[in-house]
Design an enzyme around this catalytic site. Structure first.
Site, mmCIF file in Angstrom:
data_model
loop_
_atom_site.group_PDB
_atom_site.id
_atom_site.type_symbol
_atom_site.label_atom_id
_atom_site.label_comp_id
_atom_site.label_asym_id
_atom_site.label_seq_id
_atom_site.Cartn_x
_atom_site.Cartn_y
_atom_site.Cartn_z
ATOM 1 N N LYS A 208 0.841 -1.198 0.000
ATOM 2 C CA LYS A 208 0.000 0.000 0.000
ATOM 3 C C LYS A 208 0.878 1.252 0.000
ATOM 4 C CE LYS A 208 -3.623 2.156 2.748
ATOM 5 N NZ LYS A 208 -4.523 2.045 3.896
ATOM 6 N N GLU A 214 10.464 -4.651 4.620
ATOM 7 C CA GLU A 214 10.550 -6.052 4.173
ATOM 8 C C GLU A 214 10.267 -6.158 2.679
ATOM 9 O OE1 GLU A 214 8.848 -4.927 6.755
ATOM 10 O OE2 GLU A 214 9.062 -6.263 8.484
ATOM 11 N N GLY A 269 -4.898 -2.091 5.035
ATOM 12 C CA GLY A 269 -4.083 -3.192 4.514
ATOM 13 C C GLY A 269 -4.722 -4.550 4.759
ATOM 14 N N ARG A 270 -5.229 -4.764 5.960
ATOM 15 C CA ARG A 270 -5.790 -6.084 6.308
ATOM 16 C C ARG A 270 -7.192 -6.277 5.744
ATOM 17 N NH1 ARG A 270 -4.797 -2.732 10.448
ATOM 18 N NH2 ARG A 270 -6.488 -2.032 11.797
ATOM 19 N N GLU A 355 -4.728 -7.070 14.642
ATOM 20 C CA GLU A 355 -4.245 -5.734 14.280
ATOM 21 C C GLU A 355 -5.413 -4.742 14.357
ATOM 22 O OE1 GLU A 355 -2.371 -4.280 10.323
ATOM 23 O OE2 GLU A 355 -0.685 -5.089 11.436
ATOM 24 N N HIS A 386 -4.820 -33.890 16.927
ATOM 25 C CA HIS A 386 -3.693 -34.704 17.381
ATOM 26 C C HIS A 386 -2.566 -33.841 17.903
ATOM 27 C CE1 HIS A 386 -5.485 -38.412 15.835
ATOM 28 N NE2 HIS A 386 -6.049 -37.583 14.974
ATOM 29 N N LYS A 506 9.243 -0.768 14.283
ATOM 30 C CA LYS A 506 9.804 -0.421 12.964
ATOM 31 C C LYS A 506 10.847 0.684 13.101
ATOM 32 C CE LYS A 506 5.604 -0.980 10.130
ATOM 33 N NZ LYS A 506 4.674 -0.280 9.255
HETATM 34 O O1 F6P Z 1 1.995 -4.438 9.891
HETATM 35 C C1 F6P Z 1 1.727 -3.102 9.632
HETATM 36 C C2 F6P Z 1 1.211 -2.881 8.250
HETATM 37 O O2 F6P Z 1 1.076 -1.512 8.079
HETATM 38 C C3 F6P Z 1 -0.091 -3.608 7.956
HETATM 39 O O3 F6P Z 1 -1.207 -2.937 8.405
HETATM 40 C C4 F6P Z 1 -0.021 -3.742 6.485
HETATM 41 O O4 F6P Z 1 -0.926 -4.704 6.019
HETATM 42 C C5 F6P Z 1 1.424 -4.131 6.296
HETATM 43 O O5 F6P Z 1 2.119 -3.368 7.269
HETATM 44 C C6 F6P Z 1 2.006 -3.914 4.945
HETATM 45 O O6 F6P Z 1 1.975 -2.573 4.551
HETATM 46 P P1 F6P Z 1 2.185 -2.155 3.053
HETATM 47 O O7 F6P Z 1 1.097 -2.767 2.236
HETATM 48 O O8 F6P Z 1 2.134 -0.655 3.040
HETATM 49 O O9 F6P Z 1 3.531 -2.673 2.610
#
Ligand code: F6P
Length: 545
Positions: A208, A214, A269-270, A355, A386, A506
């Site tokens: 987003k 990452e 995002g979620r 979240e 199990h 972060k």
């Molecule tokens: O974990 C924090 C967060 O902002 C989530 O809400 C989101 O889904 C994720 O990081 C990834 O963010 P982006 O889509 O901006 O890379």
């Protein structure tokens, strides 16, 4: 925004004293005094059936759930969400994932602008692109068709796509290899590409913000990997597309914004797996199946928006979570899908639920004096049986369970499916009714062994049933949990749509990176533990070199 504190509400107080009575009642008595209970305490909507009779509730509980909803202004808040009001107050944003699945002719406005045509324009663009990949019309830089699609993203830009791909794998184009890279651990990327040919590989960089550490680290490594063989920078345009709200950063990365699929700040995002973040899903299952999934989401949206609360699935599910969390001290909810295709569903739900509602401050900034979001977890049945079911049956904790099962298997094989489903019904039955000491004794068990073999029961569960795993049903299931989360957030008076709790870690990581990488010994200004860990890590790194 000032609200009456939750614990001062009349309905909350009534629920508190009612809960004290209900804690002394056993499901055995509730069933024996009401032979219709198992038929009566059920609800059904758009193909999803929920049996909630094995919960520690009675008609008075349900009445009080509605009273609490009324006092909390649930229906107004629901209308505000669907209308596009900025109910995500801490980020001053509308919360309109429901617009992502609205039909073309709907009108939903944000700041006076109808967003539905924008949503469908992106869906159409995704469909054209997905079709070009699926048909082989889109070729890589050297002219070969794309055979491998790798989604790079994390959190909501990964969990939804992975879950949906696994859930709908039966409907996917099998010639395409779909992979998902999320972790900044280089092993995730290395394993994802180790047997792939860059000439046949497309990367979807899903973020987003397009700034997430990452994702951007993995995207840069992907570009190095791809150009390692393809050699020319122009190859990026044929092997990388982006899903983002941030055109500027996408262009900076080198992706042509013509190959960018957008979404909007009113999609959390979620809550984005049905926005362009679902591009990998659409490539895997095709545009038509993706639209079927959206229609399932929309059907559940409409159910949530219009059904009376006593038959409203997300309302019932949400209030049951509030009930056990706030009045029975339950700390977790187990989600137990009896369908292997839903193996990533609990992981997906963890972000959606925790979240969203893992907050301790109310909308008006007060610290809550009650528990909020429980921990969601789970594994597909029967594997969990199990492993951890022992604790659910005989442990010291109360763990409400959601069992999810289907009438038909997508892969009928002998009597596998009846065996699978017999376990759903058996587990819910065993949890609710248990086995008394008298029953155990009557079987001739030695006295000393009786306590070990006794099941106290009274352990609550829902059973959710559908015909079979289809794109529509997946959409309905996800929307069911989305709206259940909304109900919980409204009652607990929290902002379910921000995520400030992920920020601090972060920021600290960004500060620590140069301290790990610096050639000269850095001056560390953390606490003594963090300083010592960083020094030890640096020593260990030197030793290995
Ligand atoms: O974990 C924090 C967060 O902002 C989530 O809400 C989101 O889904 C994720 O990081 C990834 O963010 P982006 O889509 O901006 O890379």
């Amino acid at each position: 925004m000032t609200q009456t504190p939750l614990t001062e509400m009349t309905a909350w107080k009534a629920l508190e004293s009612h809960a004290a009575q209900m804690q002394t009642k056993h499901l055995r008595e509730m069933f024996s005094s009401d032979p219709q209970r198992g038929e009566r305490m059920t609800a059904e909507a758009c193909g999803l059936f929920m049996d909630y009779s094995k919960h520690r509730i009675d008609d008075e509980t349900l009445r009080l759930f509605q009273a609490l909803a009324a006092e909390s202004g649930l229906e107004d808040r629901r209308a505000a969400m669907f209308r596009g009001d900025k109910i995500n107050v801490t980020e001053n944003r509308a919360v309109l994932h429901t617009a992502l699945r609205a039909p073309r002719e709907a009108v939903i406005e944000v700041d006076g602008h109808n967003v539905v045509p924008d949503v469908h324009a992106v869906l159409d663009k995704m469909a054209a692109f997905a079709e070009s990949i699926r048909s082989g019309a889109w070729t890589g830089y050297t002219g070969k068709p794309i055979r491998n699609v790798i989604n790079i993203g994390i959190g909501g830009s990964d969990l939804g796509p992975v879950m949906a791909y696994e859930a709908l794998r039966h409907y996917s184009q099998r010639e395409l290899t779909m992979r998902f890279v999320s972790n900044v651990d280089g092993s995730d990327f290395a394993e994802a590409v180790h047997d792939l040919d860059p000439e046949e590989t497309l990367f979807i960089v899903s973020s987003k913000t397009f700034t997430t550490l990452e994702t951007m680290t993995n995207a840069h490594s992907a570009r190095v990997w791809a150009l390692g063989k393809l050699k020319h920078r122009d190859a990026v345009a044929k092997h990388f597309v982006a899903v983002s709200t941030n055109a500027g950063e996408v262009a900076k990365f080198g992706i042509d914004t013509a190959n960018m699929f957008g979404f909007w700040d009113w999609v959390g995002g979620r809550y984005s797996m049905d926005a362009a973040i679902g591009l990998s899903t659409m490539i895997a299952i095709g545009a038509e199946n993706f639209r079927r999934m959206l229609s399932g989401f929309h059907a559940m949206d409409e159910h949530f928006r219009t059904a009376p609360l006593q038959q409203n699935l997300p309302f019932l599910m949400g209030m049951l979570t509030v009930w056990y969390t706030s009045f029975f001290g339950a700390e977790t909810v187990a989600v137990l899908p009896y369908d292997n295709y839903l193996k990533r569903f609990p992981a997906y739900l963890q972000q959606l639920t925790m979240e969203s509602n893992g907050k301790h401050v109310t909308l008006d900034g007060r610290r809550v004096n009650y528990q909020t979001c429980p921990i969601f977890w789970g594994e597909p049945g029967t594997n969990g049986q199990h492993s951890f079911y022992q604790l659910i049956h005989q442990g010291t904790r109360l763990i409400p369970c959601d069992f999810i099962g289907f009438a038909h298997s997508l892969n009928p094989l002998g009597n596998h499916h009846d065996l699978l489903m017999s376990n759903v019904f058996a587990q819910a039955e065993a949890l609710a009714f248990g086995k008394t000491a008298e029953q155990v004794k009557a079987e001739g068990t030695a006295d000393w062994l009786v306590p070990h073999r006794t099941f106290e029961g009274n352990r609550p569960s829902s059973v959710i049933l559908a015909e079979k795993m289809t794109p529509e049903i997946l959409g309905q299931l996800v929307a069911l949990y989305e709206h259940s989360v909304f109900v919980q957030g409204v009652v607990w008076q929290i902002d379910s749509f921000d995520q400030w709790g992920v920020e601090l870690g972060k920021v600290l990581a960004v500060r620590i990176i140069p301290e790990l990488e610096s050639a000269v010994e850095p001056t560390l200004k953390h606490d003594s533990s963090t300083n010592a860990l960083i020094r030890r890590y640096r020593r260990m790194r030197r030793n290995q070199a």
